[in-house]
Design an enzyme around this catalytic site. Structure first.
Site, PDB file in Angstrom:
ATOM      1  N   ASP A   1      49.469 127.861   2.861  1.00 20.19           N
ATOM      2  CA  ASP A   1      48.913 127.425   1.503  1.00 20.19           C
ATOM      3  C   ASP A   1      49.419 126.028   1.045  1.00 20.19           C
ATOM      4  O   ASP A   1      50.734 125.727   1.028  1.00 20.19           O
ATOM      5  CB  ASP A   1      49.255 128.385   0.433  1.00 20.19           C
ATOM      6  CG  ASP A   1      48.762 128.432  -0.799  1.00 20.19           C
ATOM      7  OD1 ASP A   1      47.612 128.822  -0.933  1.00 20.19           O
ATOM      8  OD2 ASP A   1      49.385 127.855  -1.694  1.00 20.19           O
ATOM      9  N   ILE A   2      48.406 125.215   0.416  1.00 20.89           N
ATOM     10  CA  ILE A   2      48.773 123.985   0.028  1.00 20.89           C
ATOM     11  C   ILE A   2      49.661 124.254  -1.323  1.00 20.89           C
ATOM     12  O   ILE A   2      49.165 124.750  -2.347  1.00 20.89           O
ATOM     13  CB  ILE A   2      47.668 123.125  -0.349  1.00 20.89           C
ATOM     14  CG1 ILE A   2      46.665 122.985   1.112  1.00 20.89           C
ATOM     15  CG2 ILE A   2      48.145 121.698  -0.898  1.00 20.89           C
ATOM     16  CD1 ILE A   2      45.499 122.331   0.748  1.00 20.89           C
TER      17      ILE A   2
ATOM     18  N   ASN B   1      43.814 119.074  -8.085  1.00 18.30           N
ATOM     19  CA  ASN B   1      42.266 119.053  -8.606  1.00 18.30           C
ATOM     20  C   ASN B   1      42.377 118.651 -10.185  1.00 18.30           C
ATOM     21  O   ASN B   1      41.557 117.963 -10.578  1.00 18.30           O
ATOM     22  CB  ASN B   1      41.804 120.604  -8.422  1.00 18.30           C
ATOM     23  CG  ASN B   1      41.266 121.039  -7.116  1.00 18.30           C
ATOM     24  OD1 ASN B   1      40.726 119.911  -6.510  1.00 18.30           O
ATOM     25  ND2 ASN B   1      41.362 122.166  -6.638  1.00 18.30           N
TER      26      ASN B   1
ATOM     27  N   ASP C   1      38.613 117.947  -2.500  1.00 24.10           N
ATOM     28  CA  ASP C   1      37.855 118.448  -1.298  1.00 24.10           C
ATOM     29  C   ASP C   1      38.395 117.509  -0.209  1.00 24.10           C
ATOM     30  O   ASP C   1      38.341 118.075   0.944  1.00 24.10           O
ATOM     31  CB  ASP C   1      36.592 118.246  -1.594  1.00 24.10           C
ATOM     32  CG  ASP C   1      35.633 119.180  -2.388  1.00 24.10           C
ATOM     33  OD1 ASP C   1      36.624 120.256  -2.764  1.00 24.10           O
ATOM     34  OD2 ASP C   1      34.765 119.265  -2.879  1.00 24.10           O
TER      35      ASP C   1
ATOM     36  N   GLU D   1      42.380 127.044  -0.960  1.00 21.90           N
ATOM     37  CA  GLU D   1      43.445 126.038  -0.400  1.00 21.90           C
ATOM     38  C   GLU D   1      44.465 126.736   0.528  1.00 21.90           C
ATOM     39  O   GLU D   1      45.435 126.052   0.995  1.00 21.90           O
ATOM     40  CB  GLU D   1      44.293 125.480  -1.579  1.00 21.90           C
ATOM     41  CG  GLU D   1      45.305 126.298  -2.089  1.00 21.90           C
ATOM     42  CD  GLU D   1      44.770 126.847  -3.555  1.00 21.90           C
ATOM     43  OE1 GLU D   1      45.707 127.227  -4.261  1.00 21.90           O
ATOM     44  OE2 GLU D   1      43.628 126.835  -3.735  1.00 21.90           O
TER      45      GLU D   1
END
Length: 288
Positions: A138-139, A146, A155, A181
């Site tokens: 997971d980021i 965003n 993106d 993500e």
């Protein structure tokens, strides 16, 4: 957020392959017969019986154009080749996430279930011996990316992330977009120690990537949870659930870390430099 579809060739793709429009009318004698030919062609194409599939498709076209001698049609080898190619392309596209080109959630669930079901029967002795590891990646703080730079920029970060995750995968492993993500790494034939090393290398590679080239204030890290299965009793939901719990533990422990459960002690540990952190949560081991 990944958009999965069935891995078989959809009707619209079959129709498009022969240029007969987006749908076949189901009413009327000719329409009903054409629909039957199309359904038969789809089943034959899934089995690789291209000549027979083409005959049915060609018959459907002739029926739709008012040519009643549909059963007398012949086939062209070049059109058979095109049908094979477009079937393969359609099937591959159905397995891919449209944004990142990684595998999608549908492929992940189907492929992982097959690997677990066949764990004891696979030809690869390494897989039978070591089992399968699954990691969820997971980021960290991706919402801030965003919110700060916009979704189009986000993106680009996702696309770069897939490239970095793919870069260190061994043969037989794959990356799939799990949602938003979050990504899954499936590592057949790797024991827990090897899988943790692969994931720690990925975490380090992402941490050291020159994100500043994308924006002067950007830094991206990931948290990873690694779960392992060595037997048939494992299920996709349980294995993914364990990886997700370890991922959450990595975030609780400060993020930018790889969490795993030591096989002997059962304690949750962090890999690499993060192992020295003072507070590492110890969630109860899941059962069932």
């Amino acid at each position: 957020m990944a958009h999965g579809t069935n891995s078989t060739l959809p009707s619209d793709d079959v129709h498009a392959a022969l240029g007969i429009g987006a749908s076949i009318p189901r009413t009327g004698s000719a329409g009903a017969q054409a629909a039957q030919h199309t359904a038969a062609a789809e089943k034959l194409a899934e089995q690789g019986l291209w000549e027979q599939a083409y005959r049915h498709l060609h018959a459907a076209v002739r029926l739709l154009h008012g040519q009643r001698d549909a059963a007398e049609t012949s086939y062209a080898p070049d059109e058979l080749d095109r049908l094979r190619r477009e079937h393969a392309e359609a099937r591959e596209q159905s397995r891919r996430d449209s944004l990142t080109a990684s595998y999608n959630r549908r492929y992940l669930d189907e492929r992982l279930a097959a690997l677990l079901d066949d764990l004891d029967d696979l030809d690869d002795p390494a897989v039978r011996t070591t089992g399968i590891c699954v990691a969820l990646v997971d980021i960290d703080h991706f919402k801030q990316v965003n919110d700060t730079y916009g979704h189009l920029f986000g993106d680009r970060v996702l696309q770069r992330m897939v490239a970095e995750l793919d870069a260190g995968l061994p043969e037989g492993a794959f990356c799939a977009r799990y949602g938003g993500e979050e990504f899954a790494l499936v590592l057949p034939g790797r024991d827990l120690t090897e899988a943790v090393e692969i994931c720690e290398e990925a975490r380090h590679r992402i941490d050291r990537y020159p994100w500043l080239e994308m924006h002067s204030a950007l830094r991206v890290t990931v948290s990873i949870g690694v779960a392992h299965s060595a037997g048939r009793l494992a299920e996709v939901e349980r294995l993914i659930g364990e990886a997700d719990e370890l991922l959450y533990t990595a975030k609780q422990a400060g993020r930018n870390a790889v969490a795993f459960r030591a096989e002997r002690s059962g304690r949750v540990c962090l890999a690499g430099p993060a192992a020295g952190r003072r507070a590492i949560p110890q969630p109860a081991r899941t059962t069932g």
